[in-house]
Design a protein around this motif. Structure first.
Motif, PDB file in Angstrom:
ATOM      1  N   ARG A  70       0.829  -1.370  -0.096  1.00 40.95           N
ATOM      2  CA  ARG A  70      -0.068   0.088   0.266  1.00 40.95           C
ATOM      3  C   ARG A  70       0.894   1.508   0.059  1.00 40.95           C
ATOM      4  NH1 ARG A  70      -5.240   0.325   1.303  1.00 40.95           N
ATOM      5  NH2 ARG A  70      -4.708   2.430   2.377  1.00 40.95           N
ATOM      6  N   ILE A  71       1.809   1.380   0.745  1.00 42.95           N
ATOM      7  CA  ILE A  71       2.710   2.588   0.541  1.00 42.95           C
ATOM      8  C   ILE A  71       3.914   2.335  -0.947  1.00 42.95           C
ATOM      9  CG2 ILE A  71       4.691   3.525   1.241  1.00 42.95           C
ATOM     10  CD1 ILE A  71       3.827   1.955   4.122  1.00 42.95           C
ATOM     11  N   ALA A  72       3.502   1.670  -1.474  1.00 43.83           N
ATOM     12  CA  ALA A  72       4.589   1.701  -2.313  1.00 43.83           C
ATOM     13  C   ALA A  72       4.046   1.936  -3.724  1.00 43.83           C
ATOM     14  CB  ALA A  72       5.078   0.063  -3.095  1.00 43.83           C
ATOM     15  N   VAL A  73       1.759   1.977  -3.422  1.00 46.34           N
ATOM     16  CA  VAL A  73       2.113   2.157  -4.705  1.00 46.34           C
ATOM     17  C   VAL A  73       1.147   3.304  -4.290  1.00 46.34           C
ATOM     18  CG1 VAL A  73       1.284  -0.607  -5.856  1.00 46.34           C
ATOM     19  CG2 VAL A  73      -0.514   0.834  -3.587  1.00 46.34           C
ATOM     20  N   GLY A  74       1.443   4.035  -3.166  1.00 46.24           N
ATOM     21  CA  GLY A  74       0.355   5.323  -3.049  1.00 46.24           C
ATOM     22  C   GLY A  74      -0.569   5.647  -2.665  1.00 46.24           C
ATOM     23  N   ALA A  75      -1.041   4.094  -1.545  1.00 45.56           N
ATOM     24  CA  ALA A  75      -2.212   4.482  -1.153  1.00 45.56           C
ATOM     25  C   ALA A  75      -2.373   4.433   0.039  1.00 45.56           C
ATOM     26  CB  ALA A  75      -3.133   2.718  -1.525  1.00 45.56           C
ATOM     27  N   SER A  76      -0.884   4.841   1.006  1.00 43.97           N
ATOM     28  CA  SER A  76      -0.754   4.810   2.291  1.00 43.97           C
ATOM     29  C   SER A  76       0.340   5.828   2.500  1.00 43.97           C
ATOM     30  CB  SER A  76      -0.605   3.637   3.118  1.00 43.97           C
ATOM     31  OG  SER A  76      -0.185   3.556   4.213  1.00 43.97           O
ATOM     32  N   ARG A  77       0.340   6.913   3.401  1.00 50.39           N
ATOM     33  CA  ARG A  77       1.906   7.668   3.477  1.00 50.39           C
ATOM     34  C   ARG A  77       2.836   6.821   4.812  1.00 50.39           C
ATOM     35  NH1 ARG A  77       1.752  12.853   1.125  1.00 50.39           N
ATOM     36  NH2 ARG A  77      -0.382  13.529   0.286  1.00 50.39           N
ATOM     37  N   ALA A  78       2.174   6.354   4.800  1.00 53.03           N
ATOM     38  CA  ALA A  78       2.784   5.526   6.361  1.00 53.03           C
ATOM     39  C   ALA A  78       4.528   5.707   5.365  1.00 53.03           C
ATOM     40  CB  ALA A  78       2.782   4.605   6.482  1.00 53.03           C
ATOM     41  N   ALA A 124      -3.730  -2.338  -7.810  1.00 53.56           N
ATOM     42  CA  ALA A 124      -3.194  -1.356  -7.212  1.00 53.56           C
ATOM     43  C   ALA A 124      -2.074  -0.429  -7.788  1.00 53.56           C
ATOM     44  CB  ALA A 124      -2.936  -1.460  -5.763  1.00 53.56           C
ATOM     45  N   ARG A 125      -1.258  -1.578  -8.298  1.00 53.14           N
ATOM     46  CA  ARG A 125      -0.049  -0.640  -9.269  1.00 53.14           C
ATOM     47  C   ARG A 125      -0.612   0.057 -10.095  1.00 53.14           C
ATOM     48  NH1 ARG A 125       3.960  -4.803 -10.981  1.00 53.14           N
ATOM     49  NH2 ARG A 125       5.259  -3.467 -11.851  1.00 53.14           N
ATOM     50  N   PRO A 148       0.933  17.422   1.702  1.00 48.88           N
ATOM     51  CA  PRO A 148      -0.268  17.072   2.339  1.00 48.88           C
ATOM     52  C   PRO A 148      -1.120  17.618   1.260  1.00 48.88           C
ATOM     53  CG  PRO A 148       1.521  18.648   3.554  1.00 48.88           C
ATOM     54  CD  PRO A 148       2.061  18.317   2.284  1.00 48.88           C
ATOM     55  N   SER A 149      -2.545  16.434   1.865  1.00 48.39           N
ATOM     56  CA  SER A 149      -3.895  17.583   1.643  1.00 48.39           C
ATOM     57  C   SER A 149      -5.215  17.100   1.996  1.00 48.39           C
ATOM     58  CB  SER A 149      -4.154  16.006   0.882  1.00 48.39           C
ATOM     59  OG  SER A 149      -4.823  14.571   0.971  1.00 48.39           O
ATOM     60  N   LEU A 150      -4.375  17.093   3.719  1.00 46.76           N
ATOM     61  CA  LEU A 150      -5.146  17.365   4.354  1.00 46.76           C
ATOM     62  C   LEU A 150      -6.643  16.336   4.540  1.00 46.76           C
ATOM     63  CD1 LEU A 150      -5.556  21.090   4.997  1.00 46.76           C
ATOM     64  CD2 LEU A 150      -4.223  19.289   5.749  1.00 46.76           C
ATOM     65  N   GLY A 151      -6.142  15.398   4.064  1.00 47.34           N
ATOM     66  CA  GLY A 151      -7.033  13.877   3.864  1.00 47.34           C
ATOM     67  C   GLY A 151      -7.916  13.963   2.401  1.00 47.34           C
ATOM     68  N   HIS A 152      -8.381  14.845   2.001  1.00 45.64           N
ATOM     69  CA  HIS A 152      -8.591  15.340   0.469  1.00 45.64           C
ATOM     70  C   HIS A 152      -7.811  14.668  -0.619  1.00 45.64           C
ATOM     71  CE1 HIS A 152     -11.809  17.878   2.787  1.00 45.64           C
ATOM     72  NE2 HIS A 152     -10.068  18.088   2.908  1.00 45.64           N
ATOM     73  N   ARG A 153      -8.857  13.960  -1.743  1.00 44.83           N
ATOM     74  CA  ARG A 153      -7.663  12.918  -2.476  1.00 44.83           C
ATOM     75  C   ARG A 153      -9.030  13.666  -3.793  1.00 44.83           C
ATOM     76  NH1 ARG A 153      -7.125   7.070  -2.272  1.00 44.83           N
ATOM     77  NH2 ARG A 153      -6.489   7.459  -3.603  1.00 44.83           N
ATOM     78  N   ARG A 154      -8.471  13.563  -4.945  1.00 42.71           N
ATOM     79  CA  ARG A 154      -8.957  14.181  -5.918  1.00 42.71           C
ATOM     80  C   ARG A 154      -9.192  13.369  -6.735  1.00 42.71           C
ATOM     81  NH1 ARG A 154      -3.912  17.989  -8.257  1.00 42.71           N
ATOM     82  NH2 ARG A 154      -4.290  19.165  -6.335  1.00 42.71           N
TER      83      ARG A 154
END
Length: 165
Positions: free
Chosen positions: A58-66, A141-142, A159-165
């Motif tokens: 999830r981190i690698a594909v950009g689904a998580s900022r961890a 996911a990739r 940082p997007s403050l929790g918003h996704r486009r």
């Protein structure tokens, strides 16, 4: 320590290069994706449990900022393993993940497929199908991330403050 990790048994397991710094008395003291002073490129194995492997994917594909962390896999320190925050002895891997994100996602998928193959060889077809489905999740996911549907691309790294486009 992860008991039963395939790397400890001498099996081939997906790895990724991380630059680490070690000292005899201090042990592991630095980890980075990019070159730096006093760090050496080492192969670090991916985890073999699904929760950690899924988190890394999830981190690698950009689904998580961890963040990604690294720790010693065994007491001898002969193997290092990628892990998530909160693992005992974990050290954060510094630097931008973007240059290695695609490779890391591919290695996570390869690890899931390897586990599926082990289950299939042992006659556990149900478990093999579950792990193949997990590998398929990573692949999807990739592909989604390439189309711009990731946390990293939606916010251009800011940082997007929790918003996704």
């Amino acid at each position: 320590m992860e008991i039963g990790h395939p790397a400890l048994a001498g099996e081939v397991w997906p790895v990724i290069g991380v630059r680490v710094g070690r000292e005899a008395g201090r042990g592991l003291w630095a980890a980075s994706w990019r070159p730096g002073p006093f760090v050496v490129l080492e192969d670090v194995v991916l985890p073999c449990t699904w929760p950690e492997l899924e988190g890394i994917a999830r981190i690698a594909v950009g689904a998580s900022r961890a963040r990604v962390y690294v720790r010693e896999l065994d007491a001898a320190g002969s193997f290092l393993v990628l892990c998530l925050r909160g693992a005992p002895g974990a050290l954060r891997v510094e630097g931008p993940l973007s240059p290695v994100a695609e490779l890391l996602a591919g290695r996570a998928r390869a690890a899931a497929l390897h586990v599926a193959a082990v289950h299939r060889a042992a006659g556990r077809t149900g478990q093999a199908q579950v792990w193949r489905g997990r590998a398929r999740q990573i692949l999807k996911a990739r592909r989604s991330a390439r189309r711009g549907r990731s946390v990293r691309t939606a916010s251009a790294g800011l940082p997007s403050l929790g918003h996704r486009r």
